[in-house]
Each structure stands twice: as structure tokens, then as C-alpha cells.
Design a protein around this motif. Structure first.
Motif, PDB file in Angstrom:
ATOM      1  N   GLN A 250       0.812  -1.225   0.000  1.00  0.00           N
ATOM      2  CA  GLN A 250       0.000   0.000   0.000  1.00  0.00           C
ATOM      3  C   GLN A 250       0.845   1.275   0.000  1.00  0.00           C
ATOM      4  OE1 GLN A 250      -0.775  -2.675   2.255  1.00  0.00           O
ATOM      5  NE2 GLN A 250      -2.107  -3.316   0.570  1.00  0.00           N
ATOM      6  N   GLY A 251       2.171   1.141  -0.002  1.00  0.00           N
ATOM      7  CA  GLY A 251       3.050   2.309   0.025  1.00  0.00           C
ATOM      8  C   GLY A 251       3.985   2.225   1.216  1.00  0.00           C
ATOM      9  N   LEU A 294       5.902   3.607  -3.117  1.00  0.00           N
ATOM     10  CA  LEU A 294       5.912   5.055  -3.328  1.00  0.00           C
ATOM     11  C   LEU A 294       5.573   5.763  -2.024  1.00  0.00           C
ATOM     12  CD1 LEU A 294       6.152   7.210  -5.631  1.00  0.00           C
ATOM     13  CD2 LEU A 294       3.649   7.094  -5.791  1.00  0.00           C
ATOM     14  N   ALA A 295       6.327   6.807  -1.714  1.00  0.00           N
ATOM     15  CA  ALA A 295       6.098   7.555  -0.473  1.00  0.00           C
ATOM     16  C   ALA A 295       5.006   8.600  -0.665  1.00  0.00           C
ATOM     17  CB  ALA A 295       7.386   8.230  -0.013  1.00  0.00           C
ATOM     18  N   SER A 296       4.085   8.648   0.296  1.00  0.00           N
ATOM     19  CA  SER A 296       3.146   9.759   0.381  1.00  0.00           C
ATOM     20  C   SER A 296       3.839  10.883   1.155  1.00  0.00           C
ATOM     21  CB  SER A 296       1.865   9.316   1.082  1.00  0.00           C
ATOM     22  OG  SER A 296       2.156   8.826   2.382  1.00  0.00           O
ATOM     23  N   GLU A 321       3.102   7.788  -9.701  1.00  0.00           N
ATOM     24  CA  GLU A 321       2.089   6.763  -9.452  1.00  0.00           C
ATOM     25  C   GLU A 321       2.102   5.700 -10.551  1.00  0.00           C
ATOM     26  OE1 GLU A 321      -2.673   6.174  -8.501  1.00  0.00           O
ATOM     27  OE2 GLU A 321      -1.933   8.145  -9.121  1.00  0.00           O
ATOM     28  N   TRP A 322       2.267   6.143 -11.811  1.00  0.00           N
ATOM     29  CA  TRP A 322       2.336   5.186 -12.922  1.00  0.00           C
ATOM     30  C   TRP A 322       3.535   4.276 -12.738  1.00  0.00           C
ATOM     31  CZ3 TRP A 322       5.878   4.001 -16.753  1.00  0.00           C
ATOM     32  CH2 TRP A 322       5.405   3.227 -17.827  1.00  0.00           C
ATOM     33  N   GLY A 377      -8.988  -1.814 -12.554  1.00  0.00           N
ATOM     34  CA  GLY A 377      -8.791  -3.256 -12.471  1.00  0.00           C
ATOM     35  C   GLY A 377      -8.363  -3.710 -11.086  1.00  0.00           C
ATOM     36  N   LEU A 378      -7.428  -2.969 -10.456  1.00  0.00           N
ATOM     37  CA  LEU A 378      -6.969  -3.343  -9.121  1.00  0.00           C
ATOM     38  C   LEU A 378      -8.061  -3.141  -8.081  1.00  0.00           C
ATOM     39  CD1 LEU A 378      -3.287  -1.997  -9.065  1.00  0.00           C
ATOM     40  CD2 LEU A 378      -4.135  -4.269  -9.680  1.00  0.00           C
ATOM     41  N   GLY A 379      -8.939  -2.143  -8.321  1.00  0.00           N
ATOM     42  CA  GLY A 379     -10.065  -1.937  -7.415  1.00  0.00           C
ATOM     43  C   GLY A 379     -11.010  -3.125  -7.427  1.00  0.00           C
TER      44      GLY A 379
END
Length: 451
Positions: A250-251, A294-296, A321-322, A377-379
Motif C-alpha cells: 500500500q506504500g 511510493l512515499a506519500s 504513481e504510474w 482493475g486493481l479496485g
């Protein structure tokens, strides 16, 4: 004694009233000739909550005679008494000896008919058994604790109907569980197919237009770098620093941190910014090395460890994000596998090798479109996972619900023509008395039991 109300024809009895209980022993491990014989020797690890299918160890006749081990007959009911296995059950398919961690209700005479019912009764009682465990590092129960457990005993024909119904229902739940167990692999395969399609540019009609194969080294705004290795503590003072387990699907989990003694001047270059991308550069598992997140926006100034490599992406060329989504594609994973090296059981990837990994990069506009398609799709996959978890949780409680109903007399209908359980208990008492066991009387059902 319990104050529960029993159905008509049922009676209360303790496990100690229903047959002879015993336990086994362990021959001296210093005498090699005691082991490797033809006598099956059951340990608690062999107990499988059913008919025991595999007995790993065997002892010799000398081992049996020179220890407290003894052979129990086919059909005997075994209960684990020690440690993490407390309450595990097994039914002997053949005559076998056991170690001292197994209590055994010896199958003999009248009790052979009721052991199948008692097996399920004890299965339903497992949490109660564990709650009675005593001791420190390895809590255990004793034979005496087991023998004092009170059981609600139905008429023998009803016991057989109950066992038959339980086995039919649990067979159905087992098939459902097997079907559910196959779904995570299918869900992961679907996830990989979405990411593979995204990597190829197959998710949008213009996805393949203008794609350029570019090495990661050309996608960063500044050189990749490792973090810092300084021994820290779990509490302040110090500079907050991520642990390796901060990398998640999730990050970045900023709560997975420690605190290290680090000067501000040295910390400044490795402070984390929003959209920094981190990769695990070493791990004992091949599948986890190269994992990325990826860091928020960091909640405060926080640095990263030398077990991670930071990529600060050129956002004029690539959307973070991509890139984070594409990093999970099987095409990337294959490139990572081909580059990692192992030393002393640890898989590692270097900054140089990481920078040589290639990505087919479309325009920023196409990247934005693909993000929407990937997320869609991931959702859908995540909804499947949630539904799977819900179904699995429900199934986990179903078998216990079946057992609970069975021992309240709610699973199968009662038959007034069945011989009352009290008559069966009298036969067991008479048989035990004839064999030299002191009889104790159970209590009949059909009304409110005394407290």
C-alpha cells in the motif's frame, strides 16, 4: 457441575467416567537401539484433528519395555497436553505407542462406540482446554484436567446421527474451504495480467503510441542512493528512520520506524519527500528483493535505511504513481530476478543493476489514462479480496457453530424410542467395575441439572 438443561434422554458424565485414560513416554534418546523399530510412536505433531494419517517415528520393543511408553489400541482417542499443540486431537488408525505429551482415552469395550462422538465434543471444547493450561514458557494440561471435563452424552443412536451429520456438513465446508484456498492464486494471477498488459500498453487504445524503452537511470531527476546504517532504538530521542518492513503493497508505512543518532547535516540529504520511490535492495527472500513502494507526504522529517534504494523520479518524463504501479509488472520482476546476486543467503541488487532495468514509457497523458485503467482493475481485485476474506472468516466459524449446535441437541432430531444415555453409562460403569475401575455415577437429562 453444570447447570445446563439437557434434552430428554441425555445425561452428564465426566470424561474420566467414560473409560480408562493414560499417556505414553519417551525412550532414552541416548540409546540408538530404542529407535527405528516397527512400533509406531505418536507425538503431538502427528495429531491432525482426525484419523492420524502419518506417524513419523517408530520405536523398538526394547524402547517400549525400557520406558513408560505403551501401545494403545486402534480407535483410541489422543489429546495433546503440552504447549502450542494443547487440545489437538487424533484417532489411532492402528495400534501405536505415544510420547508423554499425548493423553489417550483407550478404546475398549463399550466406549469404542462413543469415542467418535467424544472426538467432536473435545474439538468443540478446545478453547476451554487451552484456557485450563498451566505453566510459564510451555503451558500444559494434565490427564486429571481432561478427566474432570463434563460432557453432555446423548443416547447412542443419537450420537451416531450427530457424528454422521457433523461429518456430512464439515465435508461440505471442507470443499468450500478448498475452493476458497484456490482463489488467492487466481486473484494474484489476474493482478499480474493487468500489470503485464499495462507494461505492454494494452490497456488503452493509444497505449502503444510513442512508447520508448528507457533504463531507470534515465528516469530519475537525481542519482539513486542508499540510506544510512546506524544502530537505533524504538523510542526517541534521535532522527526518525524507516525500518525495512516499512515497504508495503500500500506504500510506505511511516509508523514502521526507529530513532537513530544522526546529525542534521547528514540527515538532510536522505530526508524523504512525497513521491520518492523506494526499492528493497536486500532480502532473504528472492521474491521480496527489489520490492518497491511510493512515499506519500511524510508526517515529519524522516530518513530511510541503507537496506533501501531511493529513486527520485523526473516528473517531466514519468508520473510517480504510474511508475509505482508498473513496478509490480511481471516484466519488471523478471528483470530484477536476472540481476540479483546472493551472498550468505541474502539476495541483493545494486544501484547500478537497478538503473539498467528498462521500462516502456508512454507520454504523460497516456500514463494518466493507464493509471485510471490500472486502478479500475486493481479496485475490482481488491473487492474480490475483501469478499474472499469475509467468506473465509465466516467459514472459519461455521464448523464451530455446527459443533455447538450438535452438543446443545439442536443438530439432529431426538427419537423418544432411543435407549437413554443413562443406560449406556450404566453399562460402561459395570464394565469398568468388572475390570477393576472405581465407578462414578453420571446425571440424567430431561430436566434442569443441579448446579
Amino acid at each position: 457441575m453444570s447447570g445446563r438443561e439437557l434434552p430428554t434422554g441425555w445425561s452428564f458424565a465426566t470424561l474420566g467416567e467414560l473409560g480408562e485414560w493414560s499417556s505414553g513416554g519417551t525412550p532414552s534418546t541416548k540409546v540408538a537401539s530404542y529407535y527405528g523399530g516397527n512400533i509406531p510412536w505418536v507425538k503431538t505433531g502427528d495429531l491432525n484433528d482426525g484419523i492420524i494419517k502419518e506417524i513419523e517415528d517408530h520405536i523398538t520393543q526394547d524402547g517400549l519395555l525400557n520406558s513408560s511408553a505403551k501401545i494403545f489400541p486402534t480407535g483410541s482417542l489422543l489429546v495433546a497436553m503440552y504447549g502450542a499443540t494443547t487440545g489437538k486431537l487424533g484417532l489411532l488408525p492402528i495400534p501405536a505407542a505415544t510420547n508423554q505429551a499425548c493423553a489417550a482415552l483407550i478404546a475398549s469395550g463399550q466406549n469404542c462406540d462413543i469415542i467418535p462422538y467424544l472426538f467432536y465434543y473435545l474439538k468443540e471444547m478446545r478453547n476451554d482446554l487451552k484456557a485450563k493450561a498451566q505453566g510459564g514458557a510451555q503451558p500444559n494440561i494434565s490427564q486429571q484436567i481432561i478427566k474432570e471435563i463434563e460432557c453432555s452424552i446423548p443416547p447412542l443412536p443419537e450420537q451416531r446421527r450427530i457424528v454422521e451429520k457433523i461429518e456430512a456438513l464439515t465435508a461440505r465446508s471442507r470443499r468450500a474451504r478448498e475452493a476458497l484456498d484456490s482463489l488467492p492464486a487466481l486473484i494474484d494471477r489476474y493482478r499480474q495480467s493487468i500489470l503485464a498488459a499495462a507494461f505492454r500498453g494494452d490497456l488503452t487504445s493509444d497505449g502503444d503510441s510513442g512508447r520508448r524503452s528507457m533504463p531507470v537511470g534515465e528516469l530519475v531527476a537525481e542519482p539513486t542512493c542508499n540510506g544510512i546504517s546506524i544502530r537505533g532504538t524504538d523510542i526517541p530521542p534521535g532522527i526518525p528512520a524507516l525500518k525495512l518492513n516499512a515497504l508495503t503493497d500500500q506504500g510506505i508505512n511511516f509508523d514502521a520506524r526507529r530513532y537513530i543518532p544522526l546529525e542534521e547535516s547528514r540527515a538532510r540529504r536522505i530526508y524523504i519527500r512525497k513521491n520518492d520511490f523506494f526499492v528493497s535492495r536486500g532480502n532473504g527472500s528472492l521474491e521480496l528483493v527489489g520490492r518497491g513502494a511510493l512515499a506519500s507526504t511524510p508526517p515529519e522529517e524522516i530518513v530511510f535505511p541503507d537496506t533501501m534504494i531511493r529513486m527520485r523520479l523526473d516528473q517531466n518524463t514519468i508520473l510517480p504513481e504510474w511508475f509505482a504501479l508498473i513496478w509490480g509488472a511481471p516484466q519488471i520482476r523478471e528483470q530484477i530476478r536476472s540481476r540479483v546476486k546472493t551472498t550468505a543467503g541474502i539476495w541483493k541488487i545494486s544501484q547500478h543493476d537497478l538503473s539498467s532495468i528498462t521500462v516502456d514509457v508512454p507520454s504523460i497523458d497516456v500514463q494518466a489514462k493507464e493509471i485510471r485503467h490500472i486502478r479500475l482493475g486493481l479496485g475490482a481485485i481488491e473487492k474480490c479480496r475483501v469478499q474472499l476474506d469475509t467468506a473465509t472468516d465466516r467459514l472459519a466459524t461455521l464448523d464451530q457453530s455446527i459443533l455447538a449446535k450438535a452438543f446443545r441437541g439442536e443438530l439432529v432430531p431426538q427419537d423418544p424410542n432411543d435407549e437413554p444415555a443413562s443406560v449406556l453409562l450404566e453399562r460402561i460403569r459395570a464394565e469398568r467395575a468388572a475390570a477393576g475401575a472405581a465407578p462414578r455415577r453420571g446425571r440424567r437429562g430431561g430436566g434442569k441439572a443441579s448446579a
